[in-house]
Design a protein around this motif. Structure first.
Motif, short mmCIF file in Angstrom:
data_model
loop_
_atom_site.label_atom_id
_atom_site.label_comp_id
_atom_site.label_asym_id
_atom_site.label_seq_id
_atom_site.Cartn_x
_atom_site.Cartn_y
_atom_site.Cartn_z
N GLU A 55 0.83 -1.21 0.00
CA GLU A 55 0.00 0.00 0.00
C GLU A 55 0.86 1.26 0.00
O GLU A 55 0.58 2.21 -0.73
N LYS A 107 -4.42 6.12 5.28
CA LYS A 107 -4.69 4.94 4.47
C LYS A 107 -4.15 3.68 5.13
O LYS A 107 -4.79 2.61 5.09
N LEU A 124 -6.30 0.43 6.43
CA LEU A 124 -5.96 -0.92 6.01
C LEU A 124 -5.82 -1.84 7.22
O LEU A 124 -6.34 -2.97 7.22
#
Length: 311
Positions: free
Chosen positions: A64, A182, A186
């Motif tokens: 990611e 983010k 996750l």
């Protein structure tokens, strides 16, 4: 505003699967990963997660970070941001870029133009002059400012483009906070609800595995801890104009005012907390350029944001 993904380029993640009784902490499985992310050393520690699952989580976080860096980095020649800055146009921008531009637009408006990612050409001018050991002249700054300005950026779902040749963007004043958000999302989606992410910006989910709140320190550029505060489901970002110097000889810091073209001079350090790391990051950057009365006008626009330290 600042340039690149260079400011505080490191990543540290600590996470636990659940709050554990003190007696169980020593027996809980532990896993640790060390590697590289955002072009710098990175580490992740997981508590209460077996090695197989830990390996999957480490791999997903690493992937990611790499995916997002390929969008926003100024140091990866294959990033979409580098492509946009080189050609002046990007077709089919990904949703993450559109989201970050939308966040930047809101910050630009609420901070009366202090937060402006189109400042990149100005930053480049100062960096180039620093290599020569001097500072830009007024005429050089005025010329470069013709290639800056948020109103000269056009964006929709089909394309992002610049109105003038030679324009460029930097998301350094917000991208690290955005990436922290983010990563937190996750990890939460994988059942990890006790998480601390440190990218310079601190993002805390829940509490530590022992049930106590996470503790975050506000550090001066010399690493002196000025204040400690508990964090739970909250992020903290700190900006110091002289924390990184573009030109040590002339004392020119890395945060530049896109409106005047001059380095930040209002404050030595600004620390902001919010429920989103991206907002804390953007506000702490912009507030370095604003007088107190403007800061006080801006804060109510972001009800979750708090000014933690201003010196």
């Amino acid at each position: 505003m600042t340039s690149g993904l260079s400011r505080r380029r490191f990543l540290s993640v600590s996470a636990a699967l659940a709050i554990l009784p003190s007696a169980a902490l020593a027996e809980a499985p532990k896993a640790r990963w060390q590697g590289t992310a955002l072009g710098a050393n990175a580490s992740m520690s997981l508590l209460g997660v077996d090695q197989t699952r830990a390996h999957e989580i480490f791999a997903s976080v690493e992937a990611e970070v790499g995916r997002l860096e390929k969008i926003f980095s100024l140091y990866r020649q294959d990033s979409l941001l580098v492509s946009l800055n080189r050609t002046g146009r990007l077709e089919g921008p990904p949703p993450e870029l559109l989201e970050l531009i939308s966040l930047s637009d809101a910050l630009y408006r609420s901070t009366e133009g202090a937060f402006d990612p189109t400042v990149q050409p100005l930053w480049q001018l100062y960096a180039e002059r620093a290599l020569r050991g001097d500072a830009p002249t007024r005429s050089e700054i005025a010329e470069v400012q013709q290639r800056t300005g948020w109103s000269r950026l056009y964006c929709n779902a089909e394309a992002v483009r610049f109105a003038r040749e030679g324009m460029a963007l930097t998301f350094n004043g917000i991208a690290q906070g955005y990436i922290a958000d983010k990563i937190a999302a996750l990890l939460r989606a994988r059942g990890l609800n006790q998480v601390l992410i440190d990218m310079g910006e601190i993002s805390a989910l829940g509490r530590k595995a022992n049930g106590e709140p996470w503790q975050a320190g506000i550090a001066a550029p010399d690493n002196e801890i000025l204040r400690q505060l508990p964090l739970e489901d909250r992020a903290l970002a700190t900006s110091a104009p002289l924390g990184t110097l573009l030109d040590p000889g002339n004392g020119i810091g890395h945060i530049l005012d896109p409106r005047s073209g001059k380095p930040a001079q209002s404050w030595k350090l600004v620390s902001v907390s919010s429920d989103r790391a991206a907002i804390a990051d953007g506000l702490s950057t912009a507030f370095c350029l604003l007088p107190r009365e403007t800061i006080d006008r801006t804060l109510p626009v972001y009800p979750s944001a708090s000014l933690e330290l201003l010196i």
